[in-house]
Design a protein around this motif. Structure first.
Motif, PDB file in Angstrom:
ATOM      1  N   PHE A 250      47.133  49.627  51.387  1.00 29.45           N
ATOM      2  CA  PHE A 250      46.232  49.861  50.262  1.00 29.45           C
ATOM      3  C   PHE A 250      46.516  48.827  49.170  1.00 29.45           C
ATOM      4  O   PHE A 250      47.164  49.112  48.163  1.00 29.45           O
ATOM      5  N   PRO A 251      46.018  47.572  49.350  1.00 27.46           N
ATOM      6  CA  PRO A 251      46.229  46.519  48.338  1.00 27.46           C
ATOM      7  C   PRO A 251      45.243  46.661  47.184  1.00 27.46           C
ATOM      8  O   PRO A 251      44.311  45.861  47.017  1.00 27.46           O
ATOM      9  N   GLU A 252      45.414  47.684  46.392  1.00 29.53           N
ATOM     10  CA  GLU A 252      44.441  48.047  45.348  1.00 29.53           C
ATOM     11  C   GLU A 252      44.166  46.902  44.390  1.00 29.53           C
ATOM     12  O   GLU A 252      43.010  46.599  44.068  1.00 29.53           O
ATOM     13  N   GLU A 257      40.619  42.740  42.277  1.00 21.70           N
ATOM     14  CA  GLU A 257      40.516  41.337  41.875  1.00 21.70           C
ATOM     15  C   GLU A 257      39.335  40.651  42.556  1.00 21.70           C
ATOM     16  O   GLU A 257      38.550  39.940  41.910  1.00 21.70           O
ATOM     17  N   GLU A 258      39.184  40.864  43.846  1.00 18.18           N
ATOM     18  CA  GLU A 258      38.082  40.226  44.567  1.00 18.18           C
ATOM     19  C   GLU A 258      36.730  40.787  44.130  1.00 18.18           C
ATOM     20  O   GLU A 258      35.725  40.073  44.146  1.00 18.18           O
ATOM     21  N   ILE A 262      33.713  38.434  42.652  1.00 18.26           N
ATOM     22  CA  ILE A 262      32.366  38.386  43.217  1.00 18.26           C
ATOM     23  C   ILE A 262      31.304  38.503  42.140  1.00 18.26           C
ATOM     24  O   ILE A 262      30.144  38.118  42.346  1.00 18.26           O
ATOM     25  N   LEU A 263      31.681  39.004  40.955  1.00 15.34           N
ATOM     26  CA  LEU A 263      30.707  39.138  39.869  1.00 15.34           C
ATOM     27  C   LEU A 263      30.226  37.778  39.367  1.00 15.34           C
ATOM     28  O   LEU A 263      29.209  37.696  38.676  1.00 15.34           O
ATOM     29  N   GLY A 284      48.544  38.016  43.803  1.00 11.47           N
ATOM     30  CA  GLY A 284      48.437  39.312  44.465  1.00 11.47           C
ATOM     31  C   GLY A 284      49.237  39.345  45.744  1.00 11.47           C
ATOM     32  O   GLY A 284      49.619  38.331  46.327  1.00 11.47           O
ATOM     33  N   ALA A 285      49.498  40.590  46.222  1.00 11.67           N
ATOM     34  CA  ALA A 285      50.286  40.762  47.441  1.00 11.67           C
ATOM     35  C   ALA A 285      49.494  40.353  48.657  1.00 11.67           C
ATOM     36  O   ALA A 285      48.286  40.474  48.700  1.00 11.67           O
ATOM     37  N   GLY A 286      50.186  39.886  49.651  1.00 14.25           N
ATOM     38  CA  GLY A 286      49.519  39.568  50.902  1.00 14.25           C
ATOM     39  C   GLY A 286      49.538  38.084  51.197  1.00 14.25           C
ATOM     40  O   GLY A 286      49.970  37.259  50.398  1.00 14.25           O
TER      41      GLY A 286
END
Length: 324
Positions: A250-252, A257-258, A262-263, A284-286
């Motif tokens: 769950f990379p909240e 952020e993404e 996208i906005l 961010g994590a990942g």
């Protein structure tokens, strides 16, 4: 004071021009066409206008002026109308200008409609009905409707024709052939809950869709101007005691952020090749990978959560954990 001035509930100024027609209390008028000005007492709200204004539409007010409808005129020349005067000024302004700003509150708008219907001012009636229809459409549009993907062809058409950025959550729990790790079910539910929260927050600005037919168990995809901009995959395979398991993360922070990134594609606003990113995609994590597309500089950021590999090295069940 102009001839079209409204007294707004206060007593009439004695200097105002008096109507030609003076009829004692209790008598009925034979028409006001011989008068230029008209004094109206609408439920205690006093208004001063002209016969010309009241006669602009084929309404009850014109009928009063021509004598087609009996009304009471008091000893001071006020035409007495037994009606609430709260919205009568709006009715007069519509007759004067042919258009008038209407209340945004639906209850007040309904009250204005009833007054327009009573006075038979059809132009104002139509104006109110049109405003009600717009308000109804606005309420309909504000309802959160989430399309459900049923085929790849439908998905491509939807994303290609949508003028908004698109966020898709692919959620296919039935696609898993392994068991889940202990906290995967909770994390899968958290991803779905985050999706619902983002829908409520950005509804109207971003199109959110769900895909229950894809190959991924839990994967977020972000589209701008008809093409995929980023992807966050939340699942991986881990190895436990002589078996494989599916792990759901769950990379909240990264998902949120993404969604903000996208906005930048909202209303086709771009600045330079590939658009601008509101946040640094490297944070961010990942683990993040960029894959080049046919366009050269058009890339899709693919973010996969870190995999935790558990390996059993001892026969008595104790484990050594390796993390990449």
């Amino acid at each position: 004071m102009s001839a079209e001035a409204s007294l707004g509930g206060h007593a009439a100024n004695s200097t105002l021009p008096q109507p030609v027609c003076h009829i004692s209390d209790g008598h009925r008028n034979l028409g006001l066409l011989g008068s230029k000005y008209v004094k109206l007492n609408v439920g205690g709200s006093l208004h001063y206008t002209t016969v010309q204004t009241l006669s602009k539409e084929d309404s009850l007010l014109r009928s009063i002026c021509t004598g087609g409808t009996d009304v009471t005129i008091d000893s001071e020349g006020w035409v007495v109308l037994e009606r609430c005067g709260r919205h009568f000024e709006l009715v007069l302004n519509f007759l004067r200008d042919g258009s008038v700003p209407l209340p945004e509150d639906s209850r007040e708008l309904d009250e204005v409609l009833k007054e327009a219907q009573y006075y038979r001012v059809q132009g104002l009636v139509q104006h109110c009905l049109s405003a009600m229809q717009v308000n109804k459409n606005d309420v309909f549009e504000s309802v959160c409707r989430i399309p459900m993907i049923t085929s790849a062809k439908e998905e491509q058409r939807m994303i290609a024709t949508c003028r908004k950025p698109v966020v898709k959550l692919q959620n296919n729990r039935g696609n898993n052939k392994y068991s889940y790790t202990s906290n995967s079910d909770d994390n899968l539910l958290k991803n779905i809950e985050l999706f619902d929260k983002l829908v409520l927050r950005f509804n109207g600005r971003v199109l959110f869709v769900k895909d229950v037919l894809g190959d991924e168990i839990c994967c977020w995809s972000f589209y701008g101007e008809g093409r995929k901009i980023a992807e966050v995959c939340c699942t991986s395979i881990v190895y436990a005691t002589e078996k494989k398991q599916t792990k759901v993360e769950f990379p909240e922070a990264r998902i949120f952020e993404e969604t903000l990134n996208i906005l930048i594609y909202e209303n086709n606003r771009r600045s330079g090749p590939g658009g601008l990113h509101l946040l640094d995609p490297s944070l961010g994590a990942g683990h993040s990978e960029e894959e080049g597309a046919a366009g050269g500089d058009r890339r899709v950021r693919r973010i996969h959560v870190r995999r935790h590999i558990m390996h059993d090295e001892r026969g008595h069940g104790q484990q050594t954990v390796y993390k990449d």
